[in-house]
Enzyme design. Structure first.
Site, PDB file in Angstrom:
ATOM      1  N   GLY A 249       0.804  -1.218   0.000  1.00  0.00           N
ATOM      2  CA  GLY A 249       0.000   0.000   0.000  1.00  0.00           C
ATOM      3  C   GLY A 249       0.834   1.264   0.000  1.00  0.00           C
ATOM      4  O   GLY A 249       0.274   2.365   0.073  1.00  0.00           O
ATOM      5  N   ASP A 250       2.155   1.157  -0.020  1.00  0.00           N
ATOM      6  CA  ASP A 250       3.018   2.349  -0.047  1.00  0.00           C
ATOM      7  C   ASP A 250       4.202   2.069  -0.977  1.00  0.00           C
ATOM      8  O   ASP A 250       4.081   1.254  -1.884  1.00  0.00           O
ATOM      9  CB  ASP A 250       3.430   2.719   1.394  1.00  0.00           C
ATOM     10  CG  ASP A 250       3.711   4.211   1.544  1.00  0.00           C
ATOM     11  OD1 ASP A 250       4.475   4.742   0.710  1.00  0.00           O
ATOM     12  OD2 ASP A 250       3.189   4.845   2.466  1.00  0.00           O
TER      13      ASP A 250
ATOM     14  N   GLY B  76       1.264  -0.245  -5.387  1.00  0.00           N
ATOM     15  CA  GLY B  76       2.109   0.503  -4.480  1.00  0.00           C
ATOM     16  C   GLY B  76       2.357   1.911  -4.981  1.00  0.00           C
ATOM     17  O   GLY B  76       1.738   2.355  -5.956  1.00  0.00           O
ATOM     18  N   HIS B  77       3.287   2.595  -4.303  1.00  0.00           N
ATOM     19  CA  HIS B  77       3.562   3.984  -4.641  1.00  0.00           C
ATOM     20  C   HIS B  77       4.874   4.137  -5.399  1.00  0.00           C
ATOM     21  O   HIS B  77       5.405   5.235  -5.512  1.00  0.00           O
ATOM     22  CB  HIS B  77       3.558   4.850  -3.371  1.00  0.00           C
ATOM     23  CG  HIS B  77       2.223   4.900  -2.688  1.00  0.00           C
ATOM     24  ND1 HIS B  77       1.982   5.618  -1.539  1.00  0.00           N
ATOM     25  CD2 HIS B  77       1.040   4.290  -2.991  1.00  0.00           C
ATOM     26  CE1 HIS B  77       0.712   5.468  -1.170  1.00  0.00           C
ATOM     27  NE2 HIS B  77       0.131   4.657  -2.029  1.00  0.00           N
ATOM     28  N   GLY B  78       5.435   3.022  -5.884  1.00  0.00           N
ATOM     29  CA  GLY B  78       6.618   3.092  -6.728  1.00  0.00           C
ATOM     30  C   GLY B  78       7.916   2.893  -5.973  1.00  0.00           C
ATOM     31  O   GLY B  78       7.933   2.437  -4.830  1.00  0.00           O
TER      32      GLY B  78
END
Ligand code: NAG
Ligand code: NAG
Ligand code: NAG
Length: 406
Positions: free
Chosen positions: A232-233, A255-257
Site C-alpha cells: 500500500g506504499d 504501491g507507490h513506486g
C-alpha cells in the site's frame, strides 16, 4: 602393489572415519545437532517453541538465537515448518559464532496482534550483527489487517511496528523470504553496511497504510534485487544518509513506486549519494520512479542518481520529482538540493496526463537532470500528454518527452 592386508586396513580406516563423522553429525549435544555442512543447528523447538498458532514464541526464538550467537563455530537457527506466533523479538549481537550465522525460516512467523507487545517500533529486530544470512522460503506475516485502522499519517510519525529491522548490521544477506501484511513497513535497513537482499516476495493490499516493502536509511552498500513487491506504499524507499544503493530486478505493484525519500523531514538528516535503480517493472502503481522532499528541510544533497531500464504499465506518475511533498499549500521551499539525476530508457504506459513532472525547489533548483530515451504513451483514453519542469535544469536525449518542458 599394496598387499591385500594393507588395502583392507586402509579401507577400514576410511570406513571407520566416515562412520565416526556421520555419528558426530547426528548425535544430539545439549539439545542441538549438526547440520550437513557442519554447522550446529539451534532449532527453536528445542527452546520451547510451539507451532500451534497461538503460543507466544518470542522468548523461544530469543533463547535459540542467544545460544547460537554465543556458540563457537558455524551456527544456524531454524524455525521449522508450522505456524509460530511471536511478539517483540530482538536478535542481539555481537556474536562469537563463526560468521555468518544463518537464520533459516521454513514456517510461518505470525505477529502478535496486541500492539502493546511492541514498545520500540519494531516486531523482529536484528541488532549489531556482523555476518548474518536470513533465508528458508518461509513467511513473515505481520497480520496488520486489524491494526491498519490505527496507522498515523505521514506527518504525525505514529508508524506501526516494522516487521523486520536490520539495525547496525554488516556483511549480511537475506534471500528467499516472504513477507505479508506488515503492520507498518515490511522491512527496514538502517545504520548498516554491505547488505545483499534478493528473492523476496512482499505482499500487502494496495490500501494498507505505510506498508513500504523495504526502507533503507543511514546505510552504505545495500543491494536489493530480484524481488516481487506489492504493497500500500512505496515498494522500496531510500531515505536519508544512504550511499551506494542498488535496486534492480524488482517487480513493483500495487504501491507507490520506487522512491528516494521522503527527504528533509528531520533536521539531523544527511546526504543521499550514488543510488541506482535498474531493470525494474512497475505495474499499476501511483508513482513510478520518484524523488520526494519536504518543504521545511535541512540543507542536504541528493546526487548521483540513476533510474535506468524501467518498464511502466499503467502508472499514474511514471517520472516524478516532488519537492513539495505533503506540503502543497506551504510557501517555504525545500532546501534539499537535487543534482546529477539520470532517467534513462524508461518506457511504457501511463494513466495520467503528466508522465514527466519535475516539481523542484525554487530555493535550490534541480541541476543536471538527464531525461534520455523516455517513451511513455497514454493507456486508454487519457488524452494528450504534457510534462512539467519547474525550477529544473535538464537535458533531453532521444525521443522527445511530451510537450510542456521545452
Ligand atoms: C551490489 O551489486 C554491485 C553490482 O553488481 C556489486 O559490485 C556490489 O559488490 C554489490 N554489493 C553488495 C553489498 O552485495
Ligand atoms: C507472492 O506472495 C503472494 C502473497 O502471499 C502470493 O499470492 C504470490 O503467489 C507470491 N508470488 C510468488 C511468485 O511466489
Ligand atoms: C532484469 O530483472 C529480471 C527480474 O525482474 C531478471 O529476470 C533479469 O535477469 C534482469 N535482467 C538484467 C539484464 O539484469
Amino acid at each position: 602393489m599394496a598387499a591385500p592386508r594393507e588395502i583392507a586396513v586402509k579401507t577400514c580406516l576410511l570406513l571407520c572415519l566416515a562412520l565416526l563423522a556421520i555419528g558426530a553429525k547426528s548425535t544430539p549435544l545439549n539439545g542441538v545437532r549438526r547440520g550437513l555442512v557442519g554447522e550446529t543447528i539451534f532449532d527453536v523447538m528445542k527452546y520451547g517453541a510451539k507451532a500451534d498458532g497461538r503460543f507466544d514464541n518470542a522468548q523461544a526464538f530469543i533463547h535459540a538465537w542467544n545460544a547460537a550467537c554465543k556458540s563457537t563455530g558455524p551456527a544456524k537457527v531454524v524455525i521449522p515448518k508450522g505456524d509460530f506466533v511471536a511478539g517483540n523479538v530482538i536478535f542481539q549481537g555481537p556474536c562469537s559464532a563463526t560468521k555468518p550465522i544463518t537464520i533459516e525460516i521454513l514456517g510461518n512467523v505470525l505477529a502478535s496482534t496486541d500492539l502493546s507487545a511492541y514498545p520500540s517500533g519494531s516486531w523482529i529486530k536484528l541488532d549489531e550483527i556482523d555476518g548474518l544470512v536470513i533465508t528458508g522460503g518461509g513467511t513473515i506475516n505481520g497480520r496488520g489487517k486489524s491494526l491498519w485502522q490505527f496507522a498515523g499519517s505521514h506527518n504525525e510519525g505514529t508508524l506501526l511496528p516494522v516487521s523486520l529491522v536490520f539495525e547496525k548490521i554488516k556483511n549480511s544477506e537475506m534471500h528467499d523470504v516472504n513477507f505479508v501484511d506488515s503492520m507498518g513497513f515490511h522491512s527496514k535497513v538502517t545504520d548498516s553496511e554491505n547488505i545483499k537482499i534478493s528473492k523476496l516476495n512482499i505482499s500487502a493490499p494496495d490500501d494498507s497504510p505505510n506498508t513500504d516493502g523495504m526502507h533503507i536509511s543511514n546505510s552504505i552498500n545495500v543491494n536489493v534485487t530480484d524481488s516481487i513487491i506489492g504493497t500500500g506504499d512505496d515498494c522500496v524507499s531510500i531515505g536519508h544518509g544512504t550511499t551506494n544503493i542498488l535496486v534492480s530486478g524488482i517487480t513493483c505493484g500495487p504501491g507507490h513506486g520506487i522512491s528516494i525519500g521522503s527527504l528533509g523531514k528531520r533536521p539531523a538528516e544527511t546526504d543521499v549519494k550514488g543510488i541506482s535503480v535498474i531493470n525494474c517493472t512497475l505495474k499499476g502503481t501511483t508513482n513510478g520512479v520518484r524523488i520526494k522532499t519536504y518543504h521545511a528541510s535541512p540543507s542536504i544533497q541528493a546526487s548521483d542518481i540513476l533510474y535506468k531500464d524501467i518498464i511502466m504499465a499503467d502508472v499514474k506518475n511514471p517520472i516524478i520529482i516532488d519537492q513539495h511533498y505533503d506540503s502543497k499549500n506551504k510557501p517555504e521551499q525545500s532546501k534539499v538540493k537535487i543534482s546529477d539525476v539520470h532517467f534513462v530508457n524508461i518506457k511504457g504506459t501511463t494513466i495520467s496526463k503528466i508522465p514527466v513532472s519535475l516539481y523542484c525547489s525554487e530555493a535550490v533548483p534541480c541541476e543536471g537532470v538527464e531525461l534520455a530515451d523516455i517513451d511513455l504513451a497514454p493507456s486508454g483514453a487519457v488524452g494528450s500528454l504534457t510534462s512539467v519542469c519547474d525550477n529544473a535544469k535538464f537535458v533531453l536525449k532521444g525521443k522527445p518527452i511530451p510537450p510542456g518542458c521545452a
